[in-house]
Each structure stands twice: as C-alpha cells, then as structure tokens.
Scaffold this active site. Structure first.
Site, PDB file in Angstrom:
ATOM      1  N   SER A  88     -13.179   4.164  -9.756  1.00  0.00           N
ATOM      2  CA  SER A  88     -13.181   5.136 -10.461  1.00  0.00           C
ATOM      3  C   SER A  88     -12.361   4.919 -11.662  1.00  0.00           C
ATOM      4  O   SER A  88     -12.285   4.580 -13.438  1.00  0.00           O
ATOM      5  CB  SER A  88     -12.397   6.823  -9.779  1.00  0.00           C
ATOM      6  OG  SER A  88     -11.175   6.285  -8.789  1.00  0.00           O
TER       7      SER A  88
ATOM      8  N   ASP B  88      -4.609   0.900  -9.647  1.00  0.00           N
ATOM      9  CA  ASP B  88      -5.733   0.340  -9.454  1.00  0.00           C
ATOM     10  C   ASP B  88      -5.744   0.300 -11.032  1.00  0.00           C
ATOM     11  O   ASP B  88      -7.404  -0.823 -11.555  1.00  0.00           O
ATOM     12  CB  ASP B  88      -6.706   1.547  -9.497  1.00  0.00           C
ATOM     13  CG  ASP B  88      -6.333   2.221  -8.176  1.00  0.00           C
ATOM     14  OD1 ASP B  88      -6.083   1.480  -6.735  1.00  0.00           O
ATOM     15  OD2 ASP B  88      -6.455   2.591  -7.235  1.00  0.00           O
TER      16      ASP B  88
ATOM     17  N   TYR C 292      -4.120  11.220   1.526  1.00  0.00           N
ATOM     18  CA  TYR C 292      -3.594  10.993   0.196  1.00  0.00           C
ATOM     19  C   TYR C 292      -2.415  11.835  -0.655  1.00  0.00           C
ATOM     20  O   TYR C 292      -1.256  11.381   0.051  1.00  0.00           O
ATOM     21  CB  TYR C 292      -4.703  10.709  -0.646  1.00  0.00           C
ATOM     22  CG  TYR C 292      -3.767   9.853  -2.040  1.00  0.00           C
ATOM     23  CD1 TYR C 292      -4.212   8.122  -1.971  1.00  0.00           C
ATOM     24  CD2 TYR C 292      -2.641  10.211  -2.576  1.00  0.00           C
ATOM     25  CE1 TYR C 292      -3.077   7.613  -2.448  1.00  0.00           C
ATOM     26  CE2 TYR C 292      -2.926   9.081  -3.563  1.00  0.00           C
ATOM     27  CZ  TYR C 292      -2.933   7.698  -3.764  1.00  0.00           C
ATOM     28  OH  TYR C 292      -2.174   7.348  -4.732  1.00  0.00           O
TER      29      TYR C 292
ATOM     30  N   GLU D 118       1.087  -1.737   0.265  1.00  0.00           N
ATOM     31  CA  GLU D 118       0.239  -0.092   0.154  1.00  0.00           C
ATOM     32  C   GLU D 118       0.807   1.217   0.388  1.00  0.00           C
ATOM     33  O   GLU D 118       1.607   1.397   0.199  1.00  0.00           O
ATOM     34  CB  GLU D 118      -1.342   0.158   1.751  1.00  0.00           C
ATOM     35  CG  GLU D 118      -1.839   0.659   1.357  1.00  0.00           C
ATOM     36  CD  GLU D 118      -2.788  -1.251   0.088  1.00  0.00           C
ATOM     37  OE1 GLU D 118      -3.154  -0.262  -0.999  1.00  0.00           O
ATOM     38  OE2 GLU D 118      -3.575  -1.480   0.395  1.00  0.00           O
TER      39      GLU D 118
END
Ligand code: GLA
Length: 384
Positions: free
Chosen positions: A127, A171, A220, A33
């Site tokens: 998204s 992603d 973020y 991550e």
C-alpha cells in the site's frame, strides 16, 4: 522488479497518450517493529518489489485510474472526488488525491495506470508503494515537488485519514527515501536518518508464510491502543513522556503495576525494541554480524511473546531457519499476525538456505512458501 512487458504500451493503448512513469518500492524492516507510531526507531530497507505509476493529462474533467493487477478501470469527476474510502484498491490512489487537494493543490483531469509486484497482504508495504508512486506521478503532472520526508507524510495521511488504517510513518518513509545497498536507521520523531550499509556478502532473504497480514484489521489497532495506554500511565507520573520513545524499562518497574497486564507487555516490547534497534545499527556499522543476529532473535522473541504480534507459522519460519548454514539473523518483519520473515543470510548460502527453508516449511504446514532473495533498493523516482 519484474515489469510486465510494455507497461508503457498498456497505458498508451488504453489512454492514447504517452505516460511519464514513476516507481516506488515496497520495504522490509530489519528491526524496530511497532516503534514508529511511538516516535521511536526503525531500520527498514526498500526492496526490489515495487509499484509503477504511469500518468498523462486529460481534458474531459475526468480522473481515470486503471489497475493492471486487478484489470479494472475506475472513473471519477475531477471536480467531485469521493470523500470516503470504498474498501477497494482505488482507495490508495484516491486517498493521495484527496490529501493533495486538502493541502491546497487543485487536481487536474488525468489518466493513471498502476501495476506492481509487491505481494499483497504479505507485510511488505504494497500500500505504501502504491501511495508513493501515485503521489510522485500526480505531483509531477501538477508541476510540484515534495522533499522525501514530506512526500512520506502526505502518503501516511492518505492511509490514516482516507483509507482509515492507523499506520506509522515507516513504510511510506522508506518507499520515498530508500537507498540501494543500505537500510536506514530512521528516527520517527524528527524523521532524521542515518544510512546503514548492508555488506555486499549479506543477502536479504524474505520468507512469506502465506498467512495474510492486514493493518486495517483489529489486531494492529488493539496492540497500538494497548501500548499507548501504558504510555498514558507513565505520563501521569512523568508528564514529559508523551510517547513510549520517552519511556524507560525503569518506568515499567516503577509503574507497571498500574497498567493492564497486556499494556505492560506491549510497552516492554516497544521500549526494549527501541534499544535493540539502536544497538543493531551499531552492530551493523561495526560489521558485528553475531551481535546483529542475536538482536534479531531477541526482537523476534519480544515481538512474539510480549507484543503477541506473531503467529504459529511465523514463529515456525523463524525457528526452522535457525540451524541452516549461512543464517545471521531471522525475525518476523512488518505489522505482524502473518506476512513475512526477514532472514539475513551470507550471500554464498542464500540459494541453498532458501530452498532448505521452503522445503522444511512445506513439510511442516503443507503450504509452499514464497521465498525471495532481495536487494536493498533506491526509493521512489521517475523511471522514464
Ligand atoms: C505496519 C505499519 C508501520 C509499522 C509496522 C510495524 O507496517 O504500516 O507503520 O507500524 O506495521 O512496525
């Protein structure tokens, strides 16, 4: 995926045209991550929640985009598409059109219908699914193809440059390149990857804290900036260290005192997370589920305490799972500050595990969490 009855007929009735239909999945990250934008390693799997895009040509110079989720239709002139995002769902498809135009494609008049069941704002990449489904649909209409990694880059550009969210490549990459029953160990430096088979007796149980997550938000950005600042300190001593991928824990021992305290913590997470992700791929390949579970627990601790990317609810969702029968490993997945945990669970226990976790969480917070038993799925493709 639970397609609404007649996605095809929704498009037909609205646009009086037969659509070509494309699907692009959301994702869950098993480990790795905030390492993607540091050119490190990630291990995501595509899941069976997805976006559908139906497309057909028009001849009136318009681009018409309809969202079945938002029950809203928007019109644009193909010759003068908006140059800026408007903070709405249509930014994602418009971003893809705008980057395609920037890459030299002329965008024809078209009708595009969109529908998806990736829960929004839950850290499962709704998204990216929307971008990748749109990109495949539009590319097919203009008779062009992009290989999977290039498709992912195109969609990442749409998100970075048009939508304005400074995400990494993970992603979009997994949505474009996922493989059924597998996670991918992806090297975010050169986009090479290895398939990591998920044993058939292991279920992906995704537990939604119901705390909204957004990568457009400030946290973020702040975390990313803090970890990049740590890298800049290391680069003063070792100019070869352009990204935290190139840094070691030893570098932190030597030069950590020159960093702001938060930067040091963020960098410790990113550097150790890269090591854990590589180790997790080895453990998975060997079928060493105990080691995999240990690495996931350590990854969560690091994400929560060093990266400070978790929240009370996600920490609780992870700790409430610990003594439930069948658990292999649990951690917060995705961009952080809310969203979902990923629980690797023995398939035979997955249902009982999900029910017990939901009732423990509801008793703690008075919120009913959504818990999904998912399967690793194929990446984006044409459906019909
Ligand atoms: C979000 C971003 C990804 C990645 C993760 C954190 O999902 O879109 O690029 O940075 O957060 O691992």
């Amino acid at each position: 995926m639970h397609e609404p009855v007649g996605f095809r007929s929704i498009h037909r009735a609205r646009f009086q045209a037969e659509p070509a239909i494309f699907v692009a999945p959301g994702r869950v990250n098993l480990i790795g991550e905030h390492t993607d934008y540091a050119e490190g390693f990630v291990m995501p799997a595509a899941i069976d929640f997805a976006t559908l895009a139906g497309i057909s040509p028009r001849s009136d110079g318009k681009i018409v985009i309809y969202s079945e989720n938002f029950k809203e239709q928007r019109w644009f002139d193909a010759a003068s598409l908006p140059a800026q995002a408007g903070k709405r769902w249509s930014d994602y498809p418009l971003g893809v059109l705008s980057i395609l135009a920037a890459e030299g494609h002329s965008i024809p008049s078209l009708s595009l219908s969109l529908w998806g069941d990736v829960p929004l704002g839950s850290g499962l990449s709704s998204s990216a699914a929307l971008e990748v489904a749109t990109a495949l649909a539009v590319l097919s209409l203009i008779g062009s193809t992009y290989a999977g990694p290039a498709l992912a880059r195109l969609c990442q550009r749409a998100e970075n440059e048009f939508v304005g969210a400074n995400c990494g490549i993970m992603d979009q990459f997994i949505s474009a390149n996922g493989k059924a029953n597998h996670a991918l160990l992806l090297d975010c430096r050169d986009l090479s990857f290895k398939l990591a088979p998920i044993p058939p007796n292991v279920a992906l149980v995704i537990a939604n804290t119901m705390v909204k997550h957004s990568i457009a938000g400030g946290d973020y950005k702040t975390r990313r900036a803090e970890s990049e600042a740590a890298c800049a300190v290391i680069a003063c001593h070792r100019p070869g260290a352009k990204f935290l991928r190139d840094a070691t824990l030893d570098d932190l021992d030597k030069w950590g005192h020159e960093m702001a305290p938060n930067s040091l913590l963020r960098a410790r997470h990113v550097i150790s997370e890269n090591l854990r992700t590589l180790a997790a791929a080895v453990a998975l390949a060997k079928g060493d589920m105990v080691e995999l579970g240990r690495l996931m627990a350590e990854a969560h601790r690091s994400y929560s305490q060093d990266f400070e990317g978790s929240c009370v609810e996600a920490d609780a969702m992870v700790s409430l799972a610990q003594d439930l029968p069948g658990l292999i490993g649990a951690r917060l997945t995705g961009g952080g500050f809310g969203g979902c945990t990923i629980n690797l669970v023995e398939q035979s226990e997955a249902k009982a595990f999900s029910e017990a976790l939901a009732s423990r969480y509801a008793a703690r917070f008075g919120i009913q969490p959504q818990i999904h038993i998912c399967h690793a799925s194929d990446g984006a493709h044409r459906l019909a």
